[in-house]
Structures are given as C-alpha cells and as structure tokens.
Design an enzyme around this catalytic site. Sequence first.
Site, short mmCIF file in Angstrom:
data_model
loop_
_atom_site.label_atom_id
_atom_site.label_comp_id
_atom_site.label_asym_id
_atom_site.label_seq_id
_atom_site.Cartn_x
_atom_site.Cartn_y
_atom_site.Cartn_z
N HIS A 143 5.67 -7.04 -0.50
CA HIS A 143 5.37 -6.88 0.92
C HIS A 143 3.85 -6.84 1.08
O HIS A 143 3.17 -6.13 0.34
CB HIS A 143 5.93 -5.56 1.45
CG HIS A 143 7.41 -5.54 1.65
ND1 HIS A 143 8.24 -6.59 1.35
CD2 HIS A 143 8.22 -4.57 2.15
CE1 HIS A 143 9.48 -6.27 1.64
NE2 HIS A 143 9.51 -5.06 2.12
N CYS A 155 9.70 0.59 2.32
CA CYS A 155 8.95 -0.20 1.35
C CYS A 155 7.70 -0.85 1.94
O CYS A 155 6.80 -1.24 1.19
CB CYS A 155 9.85 -1.26 0.71
SG CYS A 155 10.87 -2.19 1.85
#
Lengths: 340, 340
Positions: B241, B128
């Site tokens: 993120h 991710c």
Amino acid sequence: MGLNVAIVGATGAVGAEFLKVLRGSSLPVDSLHLLATSRSAGRTLPFGDEVLEVQEVSPEAVKKADLVFIAANAEASLELCPQVAEAGRVAIDDSSAFRMDPQVPLVVPEINPEDLDGHHGIVSTPNCTTVPLVMALHPLVKVIPVKRVVVDTYQAVSGAGGAAIAELTEQATRVLGSQPIQPRVFAHQIAANVIPAVDAFLENGYSKEEWKMAEESKKILHLPDLDFSATCVRVPVYRGHSVAAHVEFSRPVSVAEARQLLAGMPGVQVVDDPAADRYPMPVDAAGMDEVLVGRIRRDMSHPNGLVFWATADNLRKGAALNSVQIAEEMQRRGLLKNGR
Amino acid sequence: MGLNVAIVGATGAVGAEFLKVLRGSSLPVDSLHLLATSRSAGRTLPFGDEVLEVQEVSPEAVKKADLVFIAANAEASLELCPQVAEAGRVAIDDSSAFRMDPQVPLVVPEINPEDLDGHHGIVSTPNCTTVPLVMALHPLVKVIPVKRVVVDTYQAVSGAGGAAIAELTEQATRVLGSQPIQPRVFAHQIAANVIPAVDAFLENGYSKEEWKMAEESKKILHLPDLDFSATCVRVPVYRGHSVAAHVEFSRPVSVAEARQLLAGMPGVQVVDDPAADRYPMPVDAAGMDEVLVGRIRRDMSHPNGLVFWATADNLRKGAALNSVQIAEEMQRRGLLKNGR
C-alpha cells in the site's frame, strides 16, 4: 474553401486519436496530411473511407498545411512550431515546449477560449493530467475564490506513448508467468506496481510533471497566485488519468452547490453515487469525451475545503480532442485561414 | 514455559504471513494452533520443519491458546475476542471491530507501545493503509506540532484478501486476451483500472476506509484534534500500500530535518533519491518489514507544509508483522502469560 490539415506524430498513441476525433469534427478539412518520422513513413492509415499514406515529417511537408497538429515530442515541437507560425499558419502543439511561453495561449476551450485571440501562430494544449483537474476546478473557482489546490494523480501508461502501452502488456504477461522483467520505457516495472515519478526531477524535489501541472493550471485558470501542490504517480492502467483533488476556497462550499456548478460545466459529467458503486474510473472514461467527476464531499479537515475525484481519457480530452476543440474554437473566431 | 498460540484465519492471505513472521519472531511459542472456517479445516500448512493441520475455529479451540491472533473478518472478531478476553487470555485482532473501542489499545509498537499496559485482553492492530502513514508521521509529529494531514492512497488488492488476489490475476489474464470481465470481489474491474472506493460509504461522502484511516491515525498518534482527510483508492497491485501525504505543521520544516527525523525512526527506511530513480514502490516494499519513505519535499502550496510518499507491505507491517510485534512488546512488558 476548407483547411489543409497536417498531423505530426500521426502513428503515435495520440495520433490515432486525432484521426478518430477529426472524423467527428466540424472542422472543414480539405486535405489531411499524416506525418511521422522516417521509420513510419510509407505506412497507411484509414481515415473514414480513405486510406492515407504517412509521409516523413519535414519543414516543407508541414508548410503545406494551414493547420498543424503536433503530437510528437518537445524537440520536434521546438523545431516545427516556429516554422509554422512564421509561415503565417497555425500550430496546435501537444508538447510542453511552449505551454509556459507568455506569447502562446494554453487553452482548454471550455475554460479560456478568449486567450486564443492573442495567438501568434502557436497554441498549446495542456498536459494530459492537467486537463481533468482544470475542467473540474473551473466551474467552481469561476464563482468561488480559491486559495489552494492539493492533488495526487493516478496516470495511465498511454500518457507516455505507444511504447509504454506495449511495455505494460508485455510486463503484465511476464508477471502472470512469474518471469523476470526488464523495464525499458519506465525506470521500473509498471505492471502490478505504481511509480511515484513522472518526468524528470527538479532541485526542489518536485517532478517536472508536478511543476507543469501547477503552472499550467494557474495559466489556464488565470490564477497566477494559486497555491498548488501535486504528487504525480504512474499506475498500471492503459487509458484514463485520474486525480484526487483537495481544494480550499475562501468560504465553505456545500456538496449541493459544487455538484450544481459541475453539472452546468460543458464537457463535465458528474458521476457521483458511491453508495451505488458509481464514481469516475479509467475503464469508464476511456473513449469518452467528457471529464467524469465524483466523490464530491466537504473536506473533513478544512472548513472551506472540498474534495473530489476526476477521471478523463488522457488521449482524448487530455490530448487529441482538446487540440481539435481548440481548432474548432479558432475556426469559430475566424482565426484559421486557408492560406492559398 | 512458552506460549500456546492460535491463528484464526490461518489459511488467508494475512494468515500465511503470520506463519512466516512467527518463524523469525522472538516469541516463545510452545504450541501453534492454526484455525480457519470448516471449509479449510483438514488442510495442512508447513511451519518450519513441522506440518500443522488446520482445525475448524470454535470457542473451545480458541480457549486452548494463551495468545490468539485473529485475521478473519469483523464478525468473527466480534464473536471471538470477548471470549478470549473473558478467559483471561489475549486476542490481537486485525479487524476493524474493536479499533475505536476506548477500552482497546490500537498499537503500532514503534509508536505507542505504552498503550498496551492498559489492555483488557483485546488489542487491535491498525488498518493496513493507516500503518505506513503513521509510521512516517510519528517521528515528525513527535517533535513538531502538526495541524492537518491530507492523504491519498494507492492500495493493493491483497488488502481485500486472497480472493481479491485471485481476481486480479484472473482479470489481468482476461484483459490481455480482450475477454469480458465479471467482477466478484470488487464492485468493478480492478485489472488495468483504479477504483476510488474501499469499503462502504458513509453519509458524509467518505468511505469507511477513509474514516478509519483518520480516526485510527488520531488514536495511535494521540492527536485527537488532528485535522485529517483521505481519499482511499484501490489499484491493480498485488502487494504494497502506498500513500501520498501532505502535512501542515505549526512551523516550516526543512527537508533535511524531516529526513533526519525519519532516518532515526525504527521500522522506517528512507528511500529518497528521485533523480537516481529511487523512491518507495510496492514491488520493492513487498516482503519487507520496513516502511519505505521518500519523495520528501517542502509543500510548494503551504509555508509550513511537507509532502512525502510512503509504501509498506500491507500483509506484513500492515497486518501480520505488526500483530506479532505487538505480542513481542506485550511479552517484554510481562503482559502475556502461559495460562496453564
């Protein structure tokens, strides 16, 4: 005869640390004057067994002191520092106002104490995120010529002062309660978020914080030609600034050599056993004097590269502690005098 | 005739996103089987107007599906993926188990969809934190030869799953109440802290997460010789993120050129007006499909360098969305078949 000392900004986040640090300092303090804006005047603060009353800051109040620590804002420093210097006393300034002034030493006592000798009454202490970086860089670049530093920061809210600390607490409560958030100190929500913006922005796309970090590091390390680039980021941490640094030297540097050099640096503590979950973190650095350095490894992407991670308490070594250490070093060098 | 689809790990943090993303997908879904461990079997989850019961994952349950999305852990993937592939069906796997297998395409559909053509029944979706980086790098490195990437990450807790989300909430409550904290999912307190450690550590001092980010980026971008170094850091953010990237090209790249290339990249949204407080942040990226890219600037420390900052929803483009987009691309290429 000891020193008459004043702290301007005594009621702020850094001011509170000054009181703690001065208690454990070797400085011969005869009298301590706590100064702040009129809003805080009249408040009392404990200092050891004493209770001191905060006075409103004024040119007269400042001139009573032989040594003035200033932890307010750049505007206050721009006004007060020259007055202190002209009166033949010493101002140790935590703001950015004079840091890049060639007449003003910008000092981390473990790194460039000799710069204090040429002072003209004003000494600057570096930005709180510059300190952990240069403390880790110094023992390396002193021995091994360095070419380039790339660094990204993880900066605690207390670097923006007491109101920012309160804002994180308030917002964290509202995030837990799924309540709407109205930012005041920061431009955006900081709880459960990261903000890649510290201070205002320059034409070239860098923030002033990133520019300060570059220019201050070069001045402190006496490396005017160092290639330097930073991205400065605010994270939802109360206390403790961290930096991820990627350094290119003129030759390969082994982890063993780097670790040995860092271990010999006063004020640095190597915390580097990641397999055992040991690395520098804000929760550990908060309240500590030392800069913690770890995650030391060869840079996979460059033959002469080294990567590390460092964390320091931004209110202590990043601000109040470094300022008091500057004063202690000036005292040792005979640069402080009781003016009466 | 449509597809029989299964989601393994349907009750997890990524599983919940699969349900949302599939609702808006063009995939012709005939039947949807939600699978999880025995602990979650019997739970019901809404999917549009339907209510679906979660079944215990088993080789038999998996074989009923033409297409299996796996969002569990590497152990589950290692067991299930070969079974799906041997039965002539397709597994799209969110774990690290097969990403570096030369027989397994590792795909971001906007970047390397052609790699899907050579699949053998298993396709991997990247880590991710790799996704926001390669989405921003691709439009640049496709046009301008790249030499080196240095990146530091700011990774949300949801990348570690639902228990990690709960841990941040619990710890944030305890921090506000000044209560002691006992970490369970993470090795240390994550609320009001940052942890420079994601996944286990290798002999060379890098974490597996850092190694994965390097190797996956090279594979996706078809740049096996790219010099790459990362520091991966967990931050107290729920979702989103971020990466601070420092890229060295073979020639100077202007901000205007970089911005134009990024603006033309499907799935990327340029958010870059820092003077107006506009830059990518997790609170904005959460729930979005796009990777947000900003803070685009020349690297002051390198003549051919470019610096940027990118944020993406780690559960959507970083996981579920990218997996569903892989399936959609395979459908377009005639690589998915109803097995009955």
